[in-house]
Write an enzyme that holds these catalytic residues in place. Structure first.
Site, PDB file in Angstrom:
ATOM      1  N   TYR A  24      49.272  72.743  92.204  1.00 31.85           N
ATOM      2  CA  TYR A  24      48.121  72.723  91.291  1.00 31.85           C
ATOM      3  C   TYR A  24      48.151  71.472  90.409  1.00 31.85           C
ATOM      4  O   TYR A  24      47.173  70.719  90.326  1.00 31.85           O
ATOM      5  CB  TYR A  24      48.114  74.001  90.443  1.00 31.85           C
ATOM      6  CG  TYR A  24      47.139  73.945  89.310  1.00 31.85           C
ATOM      7  CD1 TYR A  24      45.767  73.914  89.554  1.00 31.85           C
ATOM      8  CD2 TYR A  24      47.582  73.891  87.990  1.00 31.85           C
ATOM      9  CE1 TYR A  24      44.876  73.836  88.505  1.00 31.85           C
ATOM     10  CE2 TYR A  24      46.688  73.818  86.942  1.00 31.85           C
ATOM     11  CZ  TYR A  24      45.332  73.789  87.194  1.00 31.85           C
ATOM     12  OH  TYR A  24      44.446  73.697  86.161  1.00 31.85           O
ATOM     13  N   SER A  78      45.169  69.048  83.398  1.00 33.38           N
ATOM     14  CA  SER A  78      46.096  70.103  83.000  1.00 33.38           C
ATOM     15  C   SER A  78      47.427  69.527  82.547  1.00 33.38           C
ATOM     16  O   SER A  78      47.861  68.466  83.033  1.00 33.38           O
ATOM     17  CB  SER A  78      46.344  71.004  84.218  1.00 33.38           C
ATOM     18  OG  SER A  78      47.439  71.850  84.002  1.00 33.38           O
ATOM     19  N   LYS A 127      45.591  67.954  90.229  1.00 38.37           N
ATOM     20  CA  LYS A 127      44.941  67.439  89.014  1.00 38.37           C
ATOM     21  C   LYS A 127      45.301  65.973  88.782  1.00 38.37           C
ATOM     22  O   LYS A 127      44.454  65.158  88.402  1.00 38.37           O
ATOM     23  CB  LYS A 127      45.343  68.296  87.805  1.00 38.37           C
ATOM     24  CG  LYS A 127      44.789  69.715  87.851  1.00 38.37           C
ATOM     25  CD  LYS A 127      43.272  69.697  87.682  1.00 38.37           C
ATOM     26  CE  LYS A 127      42.628  71.041  87.810  1.00 38.37           C
ATOM     27  NZ  LYS A 127      41.177  71.018  87.644  1.00 38.37           N
TER      28      LYS A 127
HETATM   29  N1  UFG Z   1      54.509  85.018  81.643  1.00 38.80           N
HETATM   30  C1  UFG Z   1      55.313  86.142  81.613  1.00 38.80           C
HETATM   31  N2  UFG Z   1      54.819  87.286  82.164  1.00 38.80           N
HETATM   32  C2  UFG Z   1      53.576  87.375  82.721  1.00 38.80           C
HETATM   33  C3  UFG Z   1      52.761  86.220  82.739  1.00 38.80           C
HETATM   34  C4  UFG Z   1      53.262  85.049  82.187  1.00 38.80           C
HETATM   35  O1  UFG Z   1      56.446  86.104  81.133  1.00 38.80           O
HETATM   36  O2  UFG Z   1      53.208  88.457  83.226  1.00 38.80           O
HETATM   37  C5  UFG Z   1      55.025  83.772  81.047  1.00 38.80           C
HETATM   38  C6  UFG Z   1      55.069  82.629  82.040  1.00 38.80           C
HETATM   39  O3  UFG Z   1      56.268  82.645  82.780  1.00 38.80           O
HETATM   40  C7  UFG Z   1      54.944  81.433  81.107  1.00 38.80           C
HETATM   41  C8  UFG Z   1      54.072  81.939  79.962  1.00 38.80           C
HETATM   42  O4  UFG Z   1      54.140  83.367  80.044  1.00 38.80           O
HETATM   43  O5  UFG Z   1      56.205  81.100  80.584  1.00 38.80           O
HETATM   44  C9  UFG Z   1      52.616  81.541  80.093  1.00 38.80           C
HETATM   45  O6  UFG Z   1      52.182  81.838  81.413  1.00 38.80           O
HETATM   46  P1  UFG Z   1      50.656  81.773  81.860  1.00 38.80           P
HETATM   47  O7  UFG Z   1      50.609  82.225  83.284  1.00 38.80           O
HETATM   48  O8  UFG Z   1      49.815  82.467  80.873  1.00 38.80           O
HETATM   49  O9  UFG Z   1      50.303  80.230  81.756  1.00 38.80           O
HETATM   50  P2  UFG Z   1      51.046  78.971  82.413  1.00 38.80           P
HETATM   51  O10 UFG Z   1      51.766  78.274  81.305  1.00 38.80           O
HETATM   52  O11 UFG Z   1      51.842  79.318  83.597  1.00 38.80           O
HETATM   53  O12 UFG Z   1      49.824  78.143  82.986  1.00 38.80           O
HETATM   54  C10 UFG Z   1      48.902  77.484  82.165  1.00 38.80           C
HETATM   55  C11 UFG Z   1      47.580  77.373  82.896  1.00 38.80           C
HETATM   56  C12 UFG Z   1      47.733  76.513  84.114  1.00 38.80           C
HETATM   57  C13 UFG Z   1      48.365  75.184  83.738  1.00 38.80           C
HETATM   58  C14 UFG Z   1      49.626  75.401  82.990  1.00 38.80           C
HETATM   59  C15 UFG Z   1      50.185  74.125  82.514  1.00 38.80           C
HETATM   60  O13 UFG Z   1      47.120  78.645  83.256  1.00 38.80           O
HETATM   61  O14 UFG Z   1      46.463  76.286  84.656  1.00 38.80           O
HETATM   62  O15 UFG Z   1      49.394  76.221  81.853  1.00 38.80           O
HETATM   63  O16 UFG Z   1      51.514  74.341  82.192  1.00 38.80           O
HETATM   64  F1  UFG Z   1      48.676  74.468  84.838  1.00 38.80           F
END
Ligand code: UFG
Length: 327
Positions: A142, A118, A146
């Site tokens: 998490y 990741s 990894k």
């Molecule tokens: N976000 C919002 N509102 C929401 C959900 C997400 O604003 O309801 C934002 C988050 O704060 C983030 C972006 O949208 O800035 C993307 O969030 P996600 O939860 O879709 O994905 P992440 O970037 O947090 O996580 C993903 C993978 C993880 C991995 C990570 C690596 O799901 O497994 O990328 O950075 F670890």
């Protein structure tokens, strides 16, 4: 063509990869405990062994019975927020059980593995775009699990000659047509935005608009799940040629949370009701990949680099599966 064990093959990226492996002529068996995966996401004709990756004997038996030559290891706990609340479960599942899987492989004489890593291993990146030589400094449990497992693979390689490729995914998005994203509970941005326009949630909360980015919201590199899956098939070929390594998989382009919302509105023709909220713990401001190594060494080429295309595929899948997978 190889015979491949896919752990987590009933999950989101796993199911799309199984579909594409079968399409490429590989013979596949899936090991999944169905804690997050769905029976309905199993590709027809592919045997499913319901069990734990940490069950060394089951792993060895499955590998031997199916004459498996290589493993693609997706099965893991993968929610950043949850990992901060249940660190023990994450180290147990993603590290300790992963080591048992390697022991099962060793017992069965299987010495090739593709591992789902990741972008979370980088933490707050020292520079963007991120290349594989960037500093790794996870900011959540998490990402740490990894990174630890990548190191386990490297030590196992010294001890046993294991050949291993770790693929550091950025943000998986989209659907394959038949298989899509159905996490319960859902925490990812794109499916949440689509659930809002589908009327299944009242609104989306934008987690912070005071980041040092042009519009103040976090920037991520979204990569189509079909392209992500294809990289695993290329990684299998590379392993067969004796190559080991670590590769980023992203588009090299960053989209902010507001860019994603705009795209969802463009694709669906509906408004995403949203409100601004506080920052979510553990969110780096900007994660954008340099995938030039995967392009150069694996021969990988993303076929669906447009965010609108990914969202269109995810939306089509959601329209066909309004309640997600029904078992
Ligand atoms: N976000 C919002 N509102 C929401 C959900 C997400 O604003 O309801 C934002 C988050 O704060 C983030 C972006 O949208 O800035 C993307 O969030 P996600 O939860 O879709 O994905 P992440 O970037 O947090 O996580 C993903 C993978 C993880 C991995 C990570 C690596 O799901 O497994 O990328 O950075 F670890």
């Amino acid at each position: 063509m190889s015979s491949v064990l896919v752990t987590g093959g009933a999950g989101y990226i796993g199911s799309v990869t199984v579909e594409r492996l079968v399409g490429a002529g590989h013979s596949v068996v899936v090991l999944d405990n169905l804690s997050k995966g769905h029976r309905a996401a199993m590709h027809e004709g592919v045997p499913l062994v319901v069990g734990e990756i940490g069950d060394r004997e089951l792993v060895a038996k499955t590998l031997t019975e199916h004459k498996v030559e290589a493993v693609i290891h997706f099965a893991a706990m993968s929610l950043v927020g949850e990992s901060m609340e249940k660190p023990g479960d994450y180290y147990q599942n993603n590290v300790v059980s992963g080591i048992r899987l390697l022991e099962g492989m060793h017992a069965a004489g299987v010495d090739r593995i593709v591992f789902s890593s990741s972008a979370g291993v980088y933490g707050e990146p020292e520079s963007v775009p991120i290349s594989e030589t960037n500093r790794t400094a996870p900011v959540n449990v998490y990402g740490d699990t990894k990174l630890i497992f990548e190191r386990v693979l490297a030590w196992e390689a010294e001890r046993t000659g294991l050949k291993h490729i770790s693929l550091r995914y950025f943000n998986a998005a989209g659907a394959s047509g038949r298989y899509g994203e159905d996490h319960r509970p859902e925490s990812h941005l794109i499916p949440i935005a689509l659930q809002v326009v589908a009327g299944r949630r009242p609104e989306l909360t934008v987690f912070g608009d005071d980041y040092e980015t042009p519009d103040g919201t976090c920037i991520r590199d979204y990569i189509d799940v079909r392209d992500l899956s294809d990289a695993h098939i290329l990684a299998l070929d590379a392993l067969e040629k004796g190559r080991s390594g670590i590769y980023n998989l992203g588009n090299g382009e960053g989209w902010s949370v507001l860019n994603v919302i705009d795209s969802v509105e463009r694709v669906t023709g509906r408004v995403v009701e949203r409100k601004m909220g506080a920052r979510r713990a553990g969110d780096p401001a900007r994660l954008v990949a340099s995938s030039s190594l995967a392009i150069r060494e694996l021969g990988w080429k993303p076929e669906h680099p447009e965010l609108d295309d990914m969202i269109e595929a995810a939306w089509a899948w959601m329209m066909e599966h309004p309640g997600g997978y029904t078992e």
